[in-house]
Design a protein around this motif. Structure first.
Motif, PDB file in Angstrom:
ATOM      1  N   CYS A  74       0.836  -1.210   0.000  1.00 43.52           N
ATOM      2  CA  CYS A  74       0.000   0.000   0.000  1.00 43.52           C
ATOM      3  C   CYS A  74       0.867   1.256   0.000  1.00 43.52           C
ATOM      4  N   GLU A  75       1.883   1.258   0.853  1.00 44.37           N
ATOM      5  CA  GLU A  75       2.792   2.406   0.922  1.00 44.37           C
ATOM      6  C   GLU A  75       3.503   2.633  -0.400  1.00 44.37           C
ATOM      7  N   ASP A  76       3.906   1.553  -1.067  1.00 44.86           N
ATOM      8  CA  ASP A  76       4.630   1.673  -2.334  1.00 44.86           C
ATOM      9  C   ASP A  76       3.798   2.349  -3.420  1.00 44.86           C
TER      10      ASP A  76
ATOM     11  N   ASP B  59      -3.217   7.216   4.907  1.00 44.37           N
ATOM     12  CA  ASP B  59      -3.939   6.819   6.117  1.00 44.37           C
ATOM     13  C   ASP B  59      -4.111   5.307   6.246  1.00 44.37           C
ATOM     14  N   ILE B  60      -3.021   4.574   6.131  1.00 44.68           N
ATOM     15  CA  ILE B  60      -3.067   3.110   6.227  1.00 44.68           C
ATOM     16  C   ILE B  60      -3.237   2.727   7.693  1.00 44.68           C
ATOM     17  N   VAL B  61      -4.251   1.928   7.955  1.00 45.53           N
ATOM     18  CA  VAL B  61      -4.569   1.504   9.309  1.00 45.53           C
ATOM     19  C   VAL B  61      -4.706  -0.017   9.323  1.00 45.53           C
ATOM     20  N   THR B  62      -4.148  -0.643  10.354  1.00 45.59           N
ATOM     21  CA  THR B  62      -4.385  -2.076  10.563  1.00 45.59           C
ATOM     22  C   THR B  62      -5.240  -2.221  11.815  1.00 45.59           C
ATOM     23  N   ILE B  63      -6.258  -3.040  11.725  1.00 38.31           N
ATOM     24  CA  ILE B  63      -7.170  -3.266  12.842  1.00 38.31           C
ATOM     25  C   ILE B  63      -7.186  -4.758  13.158  1.00 38.31           C
ATOM     26  N   PRO B  64      -6.736  -5.150  14.347  1.00 39.35           N
ATOM     27  CA  PRO B  64      -6.846  -6.552  14.741  1.00 39.35           C
ATOM     28  C   PRO B  64      -8.320  -6.885  14.998  1.00 39.35           C
TER      29      PRO B  64
ATOM     30  N   ASP C  88      -7.987 -12.180  10.802  1.00 38.53           N
ATOM     31  CA  ASP C  88      -7.156 -11.721  11.917  1.00 38.53           C
ATOM     32  C   ASP C  88      -7.001 -10.200  11.894  1.00 38.53           C
ATOM     33  N   TYR C  89      -6.953  -9.632  10.680  1.00 42.74           N
ATOM     34  CA  TYR C  89      -6.730  -8.190  10.540  1.00 42.74           C
ATOM     35  C   TYR C  89      -7.523  -7.623   9.378  1.00 42.74           C
ATOM     36  N   PHE C  90      -7.932  -6.376   9.538  1.00 40.24           N
ATOM     37  CA  PHE C  90      -8.354  -5.539   8.430  1.00 40.24           C
ATOM     38  C   PHE C  90      -7.205  -4.578   8.179  1.00 40.24           C
ATOM     39  N   VAL C  91      -6.906  -4.327   6.919  1.00 40.89           N
ATOM     40  CA  VAL C  91      -6.022  -3.238   6.529  1.00 40.89           C
ATOM     41  C   VAL C  91      -6.888  -2.289   5.723  1.00 40.89           C
ATOM     42  N   ILE C  92      -6.877  -1.022   6.129  1.00 42.66           N
ATOM     43  CA  ILE C  92      -7.687  -0.014   5.460  1.00 42.66           C
ATOM     44  C   ILE C  92      -6.740   1.060   4.919  1.00 42.66           C
ATOM     45  N   ALA C  93      -6.937   1.409   3.655  1.00 36.73           N
ATOM     46  CA  ALA C  93      -6.076   2.405   3.016  1.00 36.73           C
ATOM     47  C   ALA C  93      -6.930   3.267   2.090  1.00 36.73           C
ATOM     48  N   THR C  94      -6.395   4.440   1.769  1.00 39.29           N
ATOM     49  CA  THR C  94      -7.111   5.384   0.912  1.00 39.29           C
ATOM     50  C   THR C  94      -6.267   5.743  -0.300  1.00 39.29           C
ATOM     51  N   GLY C  95      -6.935   5.815  -1.447  1.00 41.72           N
ATOM     52  CA  GLY C  95      -6.325   6.312  -2.666  1.00 41.72           C
ATOM     53  C   GLY C  95      -7.003   7.606  -3.080  1.00 41.72           C
ATOM     54  N   ASN C  96      -6.303   8.440  -3.824  1.00 44.61           N
ATOM     55  CA  ASN C  96      -6.838   9.734  -4.241  1.00 44.61           C
ATOM     56  C   ASN C  96      -7.879   9.636  -5.351  1.00 44.61           C
TER      57      ASN C  96
ATOM     58  N   HIS D  86      -9.118  -3.358   2.645  1.00 43.51           N
ATOM     59  CA  HIS D  86     -10.129  -2.429   2.157  1.00 43.51           C
ATOM     60  C   HIS D  86      -9.399  -1.214   1.614  1.00 43.51           C
ATOM     61  N   ILE D  87      -9.639  -0.915   0.343  1.00 45.96           N
ATOM     62  CA  ILE D  87      -8.999   0.246  -0.283  1.00 45.96           C
ATOM     63  C   ILE D  87     -10.118   1.162  -0.779  1.00 45.96           C
ATOM     64  N   PHE D  88     -10.148   2.363  -0.234  1.00 43.11           N
ATOM     65  CA  PHE D  88     -11.223   3.309  -0.493  1.00 43.11           C
ATOM     66  C   PHE D  88     -10.730   4.559  -1.206  1.00 43.11           C
ATOM     67  N   THR D  89     -11.659   5.224  -1.896  1.00 45.21           N
ATOM     68  CA  THR D  89     -11.455   6.623  -2.209  1.00 45.21           C
ATOM     69  C   THR D  89     -11.746   7.400  -0.920  1.00 45.21           C
ATOM     70  N   THR D  90     -11.304   8.635  -0.854  1.00 42.47           N
ATOM     71  CA  THR D  90     -11.486   9.435   0.360  1.00 42.47           C
ATOM     72  C   THR D  90     -12.956   9.541   0.757  1.00 42.47           C
ATOM     73  N   GLU D  91     -13.803   9.847  -0.195  1.00 48.12           N
ATOM     74  CA  GLU D  91     -15.224  10.037   0.098  1.00 48.12           C
ATOM     75  C   GLU D  91     -15.860   8.773   0.647  1.00 48.12           C
ATOM     76  N   ASP D  92     -15.578   7.637   0.037  1.00 54.93           N
ATOM     77  CA  ASP D  92     -16.182   6.383   0.489  1.00 54.93           C
ATOM     78  C   ASP D  92     -15.629   5.948   1.846  1.00 54.93           C
ATOM     79  N   ARG D  93     -14.369   6.204   2.092  1.00 51.55           N
ATOM     80  CA  ARG D  93     -13.819   5.850   3.402  1.00 51.55           C
ATOM     81  C   ARG D  93     -14.493   6.663   4.503  1.00 51.55           C
ATOM     82  N   GLU D  94     -14.687   7.944   4.261  1.00 50.28           N
ATOM     83  CA  GLU D  94     -15.369   8.779   5.246  1.00 50.28           C
ATOM     84  C   GLU D  94     -16.814   8.329   5.442  1.00 50.28           C
ATOM     85  N   TYR D  95     -17.478   7.967   4.363  1.00 48.69           N
ATOM     86  CA  TYR D  95     -18.882   7.568   4.436  1.00 48.69           C
ATOM     87  C   TYR D  95     -19.058   6.264   5.225  1.00 48.69           C
ATOM     88  N   TYR D  96     -18.268   5.242   4.904  1.00 54.09           N
ATOM     89  CA  TYR D  96     -18.438   3.934   5.541  1.00 54.09           C
ATOM     90  C   TYR D  96     -17.774   3.844   6.912  1.00 54.09           C
ATOM     91  N   ASP D  97     -16.720   4.613   7.149  1.00 50.80           N
ATOM     92  CA  ASP D  97     -16.077   4.740   8.461  1.00 50.80           C
ATOM     93  C   ASP D  97     -15.863   3.393   9.161  1.00 50.80           C
TER      94      ASP D  97
END
Length: 103
Positions: A11-13, A18-23, A32-40, A85-96
């Protein structure tokens, strides 16, 4: 490098934000984990998903499923123990998802 670290690095590459890992609670048996990241943009979310899939394949892990790739607003990659989970900014904010899944 662990599987989780490889997903985050992929994801970083591709300059995910705003990459987040949630156990996930072991009792839920989802993963075991969710990884959530945002693309422009949708193009960037697709590029991030492509990179995660490439890195996981190189490590010998194939996804069990992928959803939302064509639309690109919310892409979900299921690697059994890690769900990305890879979101656009708007969808990440909406689904939270962070609010829903963080303890």
């Amino acid at each position: 490098m662990t599987k989780l670290e490889a997903v985050v690095k992929a994801c970083e590459d591709k300059i995910a934000k705003d990459i987040v890992t949630i156990p996930i609670d072991p009792g839920l048996a989802i993963a075991d984990y969710f990884v959530i990241a945002t693309g422009n943009s949708r193009n960037q979310t697709q590029a991030i998903a492509d990179e995660v899939e490439k890195v996981m394949n190189e490590m010998g892990f194939e996804h069990r499923g992928i959803e939302g790739y064509r639309e690109g607003n919310w892409i979900l990659l299921d690697f059994s123990d890690i769900i990305v989970h890879i979101f656009t900014t708007e969808d990440r904010e909406y689904y939270d998802l962070e609010r829903l899944w963080s303890k």
